[in-house]
Design a protein around this motif. Structure first.
Motif, PDB file in Angstrom:
ATOM      1  N   ASN A  98       0.953  -0.903  -0.089  1.00 18.76           N
ATOM      2  CA  ASN A  98       0.163   0.209   0.145  1.00 18.76           C
ATOM      3  C   ASN A  98       0.505   1.011   0.379  1.00 18.76           C
ATOM      4  N   VAL A  99       1.756   1.090   0.336  1.00 19.31           N
ATOM      5  CA  VAL A  99       2.528   1.888   0.593  1.00 19.31           C
ATOM      6  C   VAL A  99       3.883   2.518   0.138  1.00 19.31           C
ATOM      7  N   ILE A 100       4.296   2.056  -1.055  1.00 16.89           N
ATOM      8  CA  ILE A 100       5.592   1.500  -2.133  1.00 16.89           C
ATOM      9  C   ILE A 100       4.299   1.689  -3.344  1.00 16.89           C
ATOM     10  N   LEU A 101       4.796   2.470  -4.310  1.00 20.28           N
ATOM     11  CA  LEU A 101       4.678   2.547  -5.746  1.00 20.28           C
ATOM     12  C   LEU A 101       6.223   2.325  -6.661  1.00 20.28           C
ATOM     13  N   ALA A 102       6.249   1.569  -7.186  1.00 19.50           N
ATOM     14  CA  ALA A 102       7.645   1.733  -7.574  1.00 19.50           C
ATOM     15  C   ALA A 102       7.294   0.710  -9.693  1.00 19.50           C
ATOM     16  N   ASN A 103       8.181   0.754 -10.242  1.00 12.28           N
ATOM     17  CA  ASN A 103       8.267   0.462 -11.943  1.00 12.28           C
ATOM     18  C   ASN A 103       9.985  -0.143 -11.673  1.00 12.28           C
ATOM     19  N   ASP A 104      10.631  -0.580 -12.368  1.00  6.88           N
ATOM     20  CA  ASP A 104      11.992  -0.598 -12.839  1.00  6.88           C
ATOM     21  C   ASP A 104      12.655  -0.276 -12.628  1.00  6.88           C
ATOM     22  N   THR A 105      13.249   0.967 -12.254  1.00  2.85           N
ATOM     23  CA  THR A 105      13.592   2.285 -12.476  1.00  2.85           C
ATOM     24  C   THR A 105      13.199   3.513 -11.063  1.00  2.85           C
ATOM     25  N   ALA A 106      11.875   3.197 -10.685  1.00  2.00           N
ATOM     26  CA  ALA A 106      11.450   3.818  -9.419  1.00  2.00           C
ATOM     27  C   ALA A 106      11.032   4.181  -9.315  1.00  2.00           C
ATOM     28  N   ALA A 107      10.891   4.792  -7.507  1.00  2.00           N
ATOM     29  CA  ALA A 107       9.683   4.202  -6.345  1.00  2.00           C
ATOM     30  C   ALA A 107       9.316   6.001  -5.818  1.00  2.00           C
ATOM     31  N   ILE A 108       7.916   5.492  -5.632  1.00  2.00           N
ATOM     32  CA  ILE A 108       7.856   6.638  -4.506  1.00  2.00           C
ATOM     33  C   ILE A 108       7.143   6.350  -3.599  1.00  2.00           C
ATOM     34  N   VAL A 109       7.306   6.798  -2.437  1.00  2.00           N
ATOM     35  CA  VAL A 109       6.559   6.056  -1.197  1.00  2.00           C
ATOM     36  C   VAL A 109       5.694   7.056   0.111  1.00  2.00           C
ATOM     37  N   HIS A 110       5.423   6.741   0.581  1.00  2.00           N
ATOM     38  CA  HIS A 110       4.569   7.229   1.965  1.00  2.00           C
ATOM     39  C   HIS A 110       5.901   7.805   2.779  1.00  2.00           C
ATOM     40  N   PRO A 111       5.303   8.709   2.919  1.00  2.00           N
ATOM     41  CA  PRO A 111       5.895  10.197   2.993  1.00  2.00           C
ATOM     42  C   PRO A 111       6.698   9.823   4.829  1.00  2.00           C
ATOM     43  N   ASP A 112       6.060   9.165   5.416  1.00  2.00           N
ATOM     44  CA  ASP A 112       7.102   8.473   7.155  1.00  2.00           C
ATOM     45  C   ASP A 112       7.261   7.376   7.332  1.00  2.00           C
ATOM     46  N   ILE A 113       7.483   7.060   5.797  1.00  2.00           N
ATOM     47  CA  ILE A 113       8.878   5.687   5.604  1.00  2.00           C
ATOM     48  C   ILE A 113       9.686   6.531   5.990  1.00  2.00           C
ATOM     49  N   SER A 114      10.875   5.114   6.881  1.00  2.00           N
ATOM     50  CA  SER A 114      12.357   5.797   8.204  1.00  2.00           C
ATOM     51  C   SER A 114      13.187   6.112   6.718  1.00  2.00           C
ATOM     52  N   ASP A 115      13.847   6.636   7.101  1.00  2.00           N
ATOM     53  CA  ASP A 115      15.230   6.770   6.357  1.00  2.00           C
ATOM     54  C   ASP A 115      15.997   4.841   6.241  1.00  2.00           C
TER      55      ASP A 115
END
Length: 217
Positions: A98-115
């Motif tokens: 639910n908190v990761i959107l990804a393909n084979d080159t990039a990802a955008i994640v939930h703002p609260d995901i830890s470093d």
């Protein structure tokens, strides 16, 4: 050709299943008809399993051609047949899919995901990772679908979010719905660069938007 299907008589495919360019992962108990359709439409090998004993495989995992991530407390052996590295994401946000959107080159994640989790995502999936939202929602994995050809996202996405997505993925981004108006497009759609399958409530107009956004002829 029919491009809609249910899992457990439910059209929220993205909650129960997930896919990459090579494999689709579905819960144990998925019908042979659904498995055969997913295999044919996505041109993938289909794996049946549970993640941490649960059938909501799509909510608890996210992968690409380079690797797979599972939610905390899951066992990597849950995905022992995917033929890519599998790791458990060490994050308090437990619905990894639910908190990761990804393909084979990039990802955008939930703002609260830890470093720390950001580093694991980058290493396992082999991608650049950025925090962000879609339509103000941190649940980016359910608010969008990303292939290696394009993105389809929640229709309430802002212009700033669109620009961020286009910059991160380097692809065009379009908006749409699934399952007769569901704005959580990631919950009603499985797609890769070769094909797609949507939940059974998805209308012909919605299918057309999917095909345009993800560049299917």
């Amino acid at each position: 050709m029919i491009k809609t299907v249910n899992i457990y008589d439910n059209p929220v495919l993205g909650v129960f299943a997930t896919c990459t360019e090579d494999v689709a992962v579905v819960p144990i108990g998925t019908t042979k008809k659904a498995i055969d359709m997913i295999a044919e439409l996505l041109d993938v090998r289909v794996i049946s399993t549970l993640v941490n004993g649960s059938t909501v495989v799509g909510s608890l995992s996210r992968g690409n051609s380079n690797g797979f991530l599972l939610s905390r407390d899951a066992n990597v052996n849950d995905l022992k047949d995917v033929d890519v590295p599998v790791e458990v994401l060490p994050d308090r946000l437990t619905a990894t899919g639910n908190v990761i959107l990804a393909n084979d080159t990039a990802a955008i994640v939930h703002p609260d995901i830890s470093d720390r989790s950001m580093e694991v995502i980058s290493r396992v999936l082999g991608v650049d990772v950025h925090r962000g939202t879609i339509a103000g929602l941190g649940t980016v994995g359910m608010s969008g679908v990303a292939t290696n050809k394009g993105l389809l996202v929640h229709p309430m996405v802002t212009q700033e979010e669109l620009a961020h997505l286009e910059e991160v993925f380097g692809l065009s981004v379009d908006v749409g719905t699934t399952n007769y108006g569901s704005q959580a497009v990631g919950s009603g759609l499985l797609a890769n660069s070769k094909g797609y399958v949507a939940g059974s409530n998805t209308t012909g107009h919605e299918l057309g938007r999917i095909e345009d956004a993800l560049f299917f002829d």
